[in-house]
Design a protein around this motif. Sequence first.
Motif, short mmCIF file in Angstrom:
data_model
loop_
_atom_site.label_atom_id
_atom_site.label_comp_id
_atom_site.label_asym_id
_atom_site.label_seq_id
_atom_site.Cartn_x
_atom_site.Cartn_y
_atom_site.Cartn_z
N PRO A 191 0.83 -1.21 0.00
CA PRO A 191 0.00 0.00 0.00
C PRO A 191 0.85 1.25 0.00
O PRO A 191 2.02 1.23 0.41
CB PRO A 191 -0.80 -0.12 1.30
CG PRO A 191 0.06 -0.96 2.18
CD PRO A 191 0.77 -1.93 1.27
N ASN A 192 0.28 2.35 -0.45
CA ASN A 192 0.98 3.62 -0.34
C ASN A 192 -0.03 4.75 -0.24
O ASN A 192 -1.22 4.58 -0.54
CB ASN A 192 1.96 3.85 -1.49
CG ASN A 192 1.30 4.06 -2.83
OD1 ASN A 192 0.47 4.95 -3.01
ND2 ASN A 192 1.67 3.23 -3.82
N LEU A 193 0.44 5.88 0.19
CA LEU A 193 -0.33 7.12 0.20
C LEU A 193 0.37 8.08 -0.74
O LEU A 193 1.56 8.36 -0.59
CB LEU A 193 -0.40 7.69 1.62
CG LEU A 193 -1.19 8.99 1.82
CD1 LEU A 193 -2.61 8.88 1.26
CD2 LEU A 193 -1.25 9.33 3.31
N THR A 194 -0.36 8.53 -1.75
CA THR A 194 0.22 9.28 -2.86
C THR A 194 -0.38 10.68 -2.92
O THR A 194 -1.57 10.86 -2.68
CB THR A 194 -0.03 8.54 -4.18
OG1 THR A 194 0.72 7.33 -4.18
CG2 THR A 194 0.35 9.36 -5.39
N ASP A 221 7.57 -1.32 7.08
CA ASP A 221 7.52 -2.31 8.16
C ASP A 221 6.13 -2.86 8.39
O ASP A 221 5.98 -3.83 9.14
CB ASP A 221 8.04 -1.68 9.46
CG ASP A 221 9.50 -1.28 9.35
OD1 ASP A 221 10.24 -1.93 8.59
OD2 ASP A 221 9.89 -0.30 10.02
N LEU A 222 5.13 -2.27 7.78
CA LEU A 222 3.75 -2.71 7.95
C LEU A 222 3.05 -2.73 6.58
O LEU A 222 1.99 -2.16 6.41
CB LEU A 222 3.00 -1.78 8.91
CG LEU A 222 3.38 -1.85 10.39
CD1 LEU A 222 2.67 -0.76 11.17
CD2 LEU A 222 3.05 -3.22 10.98
N ARG A 223 3.67 -3.42 5.63
CA ARG A 223 3.14 -3.35 4.27
C ARG A 223 1.86 -4.14 4.09
O ARG A 223 1.26 -4.09 3.01
CB ARG A 223 4.20 -3.80 3.27
CG ARG A 223 4.73 -5.19 3.47
CD ARG A 223 5.86 -5.49 2.48
NE ARG A 223 6.44 -6.80 2.69
CZ ARG A 223 5.88 -7.93 2.26
NH1 ARG A 223 4.73 -7.88 1.61
NH2 ARG A 223 6.46 -9.09 2.48
N GLY A 266 -2.48 -8.74 7.92
CA GLY A 266 -1.47 -9.66 8.41
C GLY A 266 -1.97 -10.54 9.54
O GLY A 266 -3.17 -10.79 9.69
N ASP A 267 -1.04 -11.00 10.36
CA ASP A 267 -1.34 -11.89 11.48
C ASP A 267 -2.29 -11.19 12.46
O ASP A 267 -1.94 -10.15 13.03
CB ASP A 267 -0.02 -12.24 12.18
CG ASP A 267 -0.20 -13.20 13.34
OD1 ASP A 267 -1.36 -13.52 13.69
OD2 ASP A 267 0.82 -13.62 13.91
N GLY A 299 -2.86 6.71 10.89
CA GLY A 299 -1.58 7.34 10.58
C GLY A 299 -1.76 8.79 10.19
O GLY A 299 -2.85 9.20 9.78
N LEU A 300 -0.70 9.58 10.33
CA LEU A 300 -0.70 10.99 9.95
C LEU A 300 0.48 11.24 9.03
O LEU A 300 1.60 10.77 9.29
CB LEU A 300 -0.58 11.89 11.19
CG LEU A 300 -1.62 11.70 12.30
CD1 LEU A 300 -1.28 12.59 13.49
CD2 LEU A 300 -3.03 11.99 11.78
#
Length: 349
Positions: free
Chosen positions: A188-191, A207-209, A231-232, A241-242
């Motif tokens: 994921p990404n923020l663009t 680290d949290l993809r 994930g798990d 997130g900010l």
Amino acid sequence: MMQRRAFLATLAASLTPRLTWADVGAPAFLAAGKQGEDFFLHGLTARGESLFQLPLPGRGHAAAAHPKMAEAVAFARRPGTFALVIDCATGETRHRLTPPDGMQFNGHGAYTLDGTLLMTSEVVAETSEGRIGLWDTARYSRLTDWPSHGIGPHEIKRLADGRLAVANGGIQTDPVDRAKLNIPDMRPNLTLLSAEGALLDQIELADLRQNSIRHLALHGDTIAFAMQWEGDPAEPVPQLGLWTPGSAAVLCAPPEAEAFTMQGYAGSIATTAERILITSPRGGALMLFDTGGSHRATHHRPDLCGAAASGDAFTVTDGNGAIWSASDDALTPLTANPTQWDNHLVALT
């Protein structure tokens, strides 16, 4: 003769006075919902009272409100089979938007500040490659599309200066049944795109993809984003997130005792001048944070999801028909009706 009639009809439509949101009662929010077996788009007051109820051909997800006219685009739950331009004064469906062959709407859209362009979140169906569709709102004709620079874009938000924030969720899905196809390899990404579609900035969560970036809210130049963990499930991860473009992202964790309250899933996000709110229908809870990312409160209610701000107040909806006001101190009931509210509450600003 038919061409002349079509021209005259178009001319007449262009000359018809268009009503504003004030003319339809000045709704504070738009929200999709279900009553019995039927689906609707509602215009709601700040206290959750329905000003109008317009039919939809299937389950809705989010809506985009025209900044000046009483007109909204209702998007289907992804993968999108419809995006309807609705005159909220008359209930008339003015246009039914269709993406190009091989592409699908992905649940969200946004207007430019002057309302002349609509931007839609889209994917190439077979690959989930992200695109941002551009539509001329004079006739809702397709102009072009831009790359979203990621897989599976979901919510998009227009900043005050015309830039566009895109939540690329990173998940490739089956175009028919929504099965997730790339969880081990998702990115994921923020663009951030310019007003002309150029890539300006982008962050990934290295680290949290497997934390899919899904929904967005704006606080000045800061973009608040809500995530859904793929994930798990035994691993506690933040759902908020900010990001201020040009700097690193800040992840906002709740207290350790509440690390699993959201069950890894944030469904909606909203901001006021002093607070950020995220909801979790899976966890039956909402959390409030200050704008620096510190946890302030948690409240519980089954199937909470829709969230929006009006001034300094938060309003949230649940799938059982209730609408609530949320503050640090309490979750206070506003209204209840037979509508099962869907994922999002869209503020008219």
